[in-house]
Motif scaffolding. Structure first.
Motif, short mmCIF file in Angstrom:
data_model
loop_
_atom_site.label_atom_id
_atom_site.label_comp_id
_atom_site.label_asym_id
_atom_site.label_seq_id
_atom_site.Cartn_x
_atom_site.Cartn_y
_atom_site.Cartn_z
N ALA A 1 16.92 -2.78 -1.90
CA ALA A 1 18.09 -3.44 -1.31
C ALA A 1 19.34 -2.60 -1.55
O ALA A 1 20.20 -2.47 -0.67
N LEU A 2 19.45 -1.98 -2.75
CA LEU A 2 20.68 -1.28 -3.08
C LEU A 2 20.82 0.05 -2.38
O LEU A 2 21.93 0.52 -2.12
N ILE A 3 19.68 0.69 -2.05
CA ILE A 3 19.77 2.01 -1.42
C ILE A 3 20.32 1.88 0.00
O ILE A 3 20.74 2.86 0.61
N GLN A 4 20.36 0.65 0.52
CA GLN A 4 21.02 0.43 1.82
C GLN A 4 22.53 0.61 1.70
O GLN A 4 23.22 0.64 2.70
N ASN A 5 23.02 0.68 0.45
CA ASN A 5 24.44 0.70 0.20
C ASN A 5 25.13 -0.49 0.87
O ASN A 5 26.03 -0.32 1.69
N PRO A 6 24.68 -1.71 0.53
CA PRO A 6 25.14 -2.89 1.25
C PRO A 6 26.49 -3.38 0.74
O PRO A 6 26.98 -2.92 -0.29
N ASP A 7 27.09 -4.29 1.50
CA ASP A 7 28.30 -4.98 1.04
C ASP A 7 27.94 -6.29 0.36
O ASP A 7 28.71 -6.84 -0.41
N ILE A 8 26.76 -6.80 0.72
CA ILE A 8 26.37 -8.10 0.18
C ILE A 8 24.86 -8.11 -0.04
O ILE A 8 24.11 -7.46 0.68
N LEU A 9 24.44 -8.81 -1.10
CA LEU A 9 23.01 -9.00 -1.34
C LEU A 9 22.63 -10.43 -0.97
O LEU A 9 23.33 -11.37 -1.33
N LEU A 10 21.53 -10.56 -0.26
CA LEU A 10 20.98 -11.88 0.04
C LEU A 10 19.72 -12.00 -0.80
O LEU A 10 18.77 -11.23 -0.62
N VAL A 11 19.72 -12.90 -1.74
CA VAL A 11 18.64 -12.93 -2.72
C VAL A 11 17.92 -14.28 -2.63
O VAL A 11 18.53 -15.33 -2.84
N ARG B 1 0.81 -1.21 0.00
CA ARG B 1 0.00 0.00 0.00
C ARG B 1 0.84 1.27 0.00
O ARG B 1 0.31 2.36 0.04
N LEU B 2 2.16 1.11 -0.01
CA LEU B 2 3.02 2.29 -0.10
C LEU B 2 3.44 2.49 -1.55
O LEU B 2 3.41 1.57 -2.35
N SER B 3 3.85 3.73 -1.85
CA SER B 3 4.25 4.04 -3.21
C SER B 3 5.61 3.41 -3.51
O SER B 3 6.32 2.97 -2.61
N VAL B 4 5.95 3.41 -4.80
CA VAL B 4 7.25 2.89 -5.22
C VAL B 4 8.37 3.64 -4.49
O VAL B 4 9.31 3.03 -3.96
N MET B 5 8.25 4.98 -4.43
CA MET B 5 9.29 5.78 -3.79
C MET B 5 9.41 5.43 -2.31
O MET B 5 10.52 5.26 -1.80
N GLU B 6 8.27 5.31 -1.63
CA GLU B 6 8.32 4.97 -0.20
C GLU B 6 8.96 3.61 0.00
O GLU B 6 9.72 3.39 0.95
N ASN B 7 8.65 2.67 -0.90
CA ASN B 7 9.25 1.34 -0.78
C ASN B 7 10.76 1.40 -0.95
O ASN B 7 11.50 0.76 -0.21
N VAL B 8 11.21 2.17 -1.95
CA VAL B 8 12.66 2.27 -2.15
C VAL B 8 13.31 2.94 -0.95
O VAL B 8 14.29 2.44 -0.39
N LEU B 9 12.71 4.04 -0.50
CA LEU B 9 13.31 4.76 0.63
C LEU B 9 13.27 3.96 1.93
O LEU B 9 14.06 4.21 2.83
N SER B 10 12.37 2.98 2.00
CA SER B 10 12.34 2.17 3.23
C SER B 10 13.65 1.42 3.40
O SER B 10 13.99 1.01 4.51
#
Lengths: 280, 271
Positions: A159-169, A93-102
């Motif tokens: 996931a990428l906006i967290q600026n992570p070192d590793i992705l768990l997919v 129920r959140l917008s695309v932007m809100e989801n990314v910023l989460s």
């Protein structure tokens, strides 16, 4: 960089999901985790960011043991691990932007996040990432208005906006059609190469995994039974992982002239080409 | 098994013989019980009063017709009070019921063994007593008037809103919550990003639905002295001013239709 040692997970029901698993993932290395349903693939990556609490073993991302971390340290460690889910797990129920910023919640205080006052650099990065995954025209759409492939792109951006070192997919393509599956896998692998990100990708689709990654780990009943390059995954090895079956046609027929896709992706990493490849 | 071998083909029935027999027996007992109850009620009814019921109803209808429309101006204020009583009572109930619901839902409660039973007890206590009875008690405690009505409505609504809301919280999709938790968010952020958006439609729907019910309940609280249009209604009935009663009925009808319209709009807007 990620070091998993003797990880064991026994659920309260008594099921042994992981049995003394040890894996090391180097910086920038993309590995695929394959194995039959119930082999412990999901449990393994959920142990890494401790969405489930392992029974024994150690997990190190750089320094401290994640298994023994307190609440605050765990939250800080989770910021360095981006997670991508099978059913996208967007907040519908959140917008695309809100989801990314989460994806920035680990860095932003409660009131700022409640009032949606994210720092401008984070918003800039969100726009950049949405452009990169090809969704810049969808910023204000609600997540439940998107198609499966688009949702997974939002999941990747989050996931990428967290600026992570590793992705768990976790099974990124299991709910997608074959074409979208390839696009999503390509996008994930490209982004990992671009940013020098390591990734662990749980995946059912063995040919797809072999096409895109340089290292495959096979799990069976909570134990590692294969760890090596896609090339070494012979019929006999597949039988060890999955059980007896006719495996002909599973491996892309050994076409020696054609370099594997992961190497092509790595070679193509340069911004203009990427923009094109990311489209569609 | 309801499949019977009959020569070269198999006959399928919905029920086998034993089930059929039991079915008939249940019907038989049910019918007998109905007849017994009917006789019991009939023996305790004064049939002479019932026989002239159509006559009485017609009489009342005649007395209620030709309502004095001028009376309408005098009930505007009490009607407005009634709506306010319902609205303020509902708002208070929402403010209290929302945290109680989060404490009662098994997936958000801080402690399953201590906090959750307390929250559930609050909900059950509030639900088990009708607003009219709350009002009866509160008129004695805080005195007659609107305040007693507001508190009565709030007390009754806490349980209603709390119960429906905590059930909605327990039904949320847990993977969305996990995804937010996996970003390193604090518990409060998990609540506001992962859980709240998922229960928002239920929250809005439940709240306006209860407000809608409360407007109807508020119209009768005056009968026990808790303010609102009920006070006028009782006065009119006691003084046999049936014309005024029908004006009040019309006013209530219009208000209820209005509240139905508002709640339909709100639910539509949030979904």
């Amino acid at each position: 960089m990620l070091q998993i040692d003797n990880l064991t997970m026994r659920y309260p029901t008594g099921d042994l999901a992981l049995d003394d698993v040890s894996v090391a993932v180097e910086r920038g290395q993309v590995i695929a985790l394959i194995g039959p349903s119930g082999a412990g693939k999901s449990t393994l990556i959920r142990c890494v960011n401790r969405l489930v609490q392992p029974s024994a073993g150690a997990i190190r991302l750089g320094g401290e043991d994640i298994v023994k971390m307190g609440v605050g340290d765990l939250r800080r460690a989770r910021r360095r691990m981006g997670m991508i889910f099978q059913e996208y797990a967007l907040v519908e129920r959140l917008s695309v932007m809100e989801n990314v910023l989460s994806g920035q919640l680990g860095y932003v205080g409660f009131w700022r996040s409640l009032l949606r006052r994210f720092p401008q650099p984070a918003v800039d990065e969100a726009f950049r990432l949405l452009g990169r995954v090809g969704l810049d025209h969808m910023v204000d759409k609600r997540a439940d208005a998107l198609s499966g492939g688009q949702r997974q792109r939002v999941g990747i951006a989050r996931a990428l906006i967290q600026n992570p070192d590793i992705l768990l997919v976790d099974e990124p393509t299991a709910s997608l059609d074959p074409k979208t599956s390839r696009q999503i896998m390509r996008l994930i692998v490209e982004l990992c190469h671009e940013r020098g990100l390591a990734a662990i990708i749980n995946i059912h689709d063995v040919p797809l995994a072999m096409m895109f990654v340089e290292r495959i780990v096979g799990l069976r009943a909570g134990r590692i039974v294969y760890d090596g390059p896609p090339k070494g995954l012979t019929d006999q090895r597949l039988t060890e992982i999955y059980g007896e079956e006719d495996w002909s046609g599973t491996r892309a027929e050994d076409d020696e002239d054609e370099p594997p896709a992961h190497r092509k992706v790595a070679a193509a990493v340069g911004p203009p080409e990427l923009q094109k490849a990311a489209g569609a | 098994m309801p499949v019977i071998e009959a020569g070269d083909h198999r006959v399928w029935r919905r029920r086998d013989r034993a089930e059929q027999l039991r079915n008939w027996l249940i019907w038989l007992v049910g019918t007998a019980l109905f007849i017994v109850c009917w006789r019991f009620i009939s023996e305790r009814t004064i049939w002479i009063f019932v026989l002239d019921a159509p006559q009485q109803a017609w009489d009342m209808a005649v007395r209620m017709s030709n309502p004095p429309m001028g009376y309408f101006n005098r009930i505007l204020q009490p009607m407005w009070d009634t709506v306010n009583m319902a609205t303020i009572g509902t708002l208070i109930a929402i403010a209290i019921a929302t945290p109680v619901a989060f404490l009662a839902a098994s997936n958000t409660t801080p402690s399953v063994y201590f906090v959750r039973p307390v929250a559930l007890a609050i909900i059950v206590t509030s639900r088990s007593i009708n607003a009219l009875i709350w009002a009866l008690l509160l008129v004695l405690v805080v005195g007659p008037g609107l305040l007693a009505g507001i508190i009565a409505i709030a007390l009754r609504s806490i349980g209603f809103i709390g119960k429906l809301l905590y059930e909605a919280i327990e039904e949320i999709d847990e993977t969305q919550v996990e995804a937010i938790r996996a970003t390193g968010a604090q518990p409060t952020q998990v609540l506001s990003y992962g859980i709240w958006p998922q229960v928002l439609p239920a929250f809005a729907g439940i709240s306006v639905y209860r407000w809608d019910i409360n407007i109807r309940e508020a119209t009768i609280l005056g009968l026990v002295g808790a303010g609102g249009i009920g006070v006028q209604l009782q006065a009119s009935v006691n003084s046999l001013a049936w014309g005024q009663v029908s004006v009040i009925f019309m006013a209530i009808l219009v208000t209820v239709v209005f509240s139905e319209w508002v709640s339909a709009k709100v639910r539509h807007a949030v979904l």
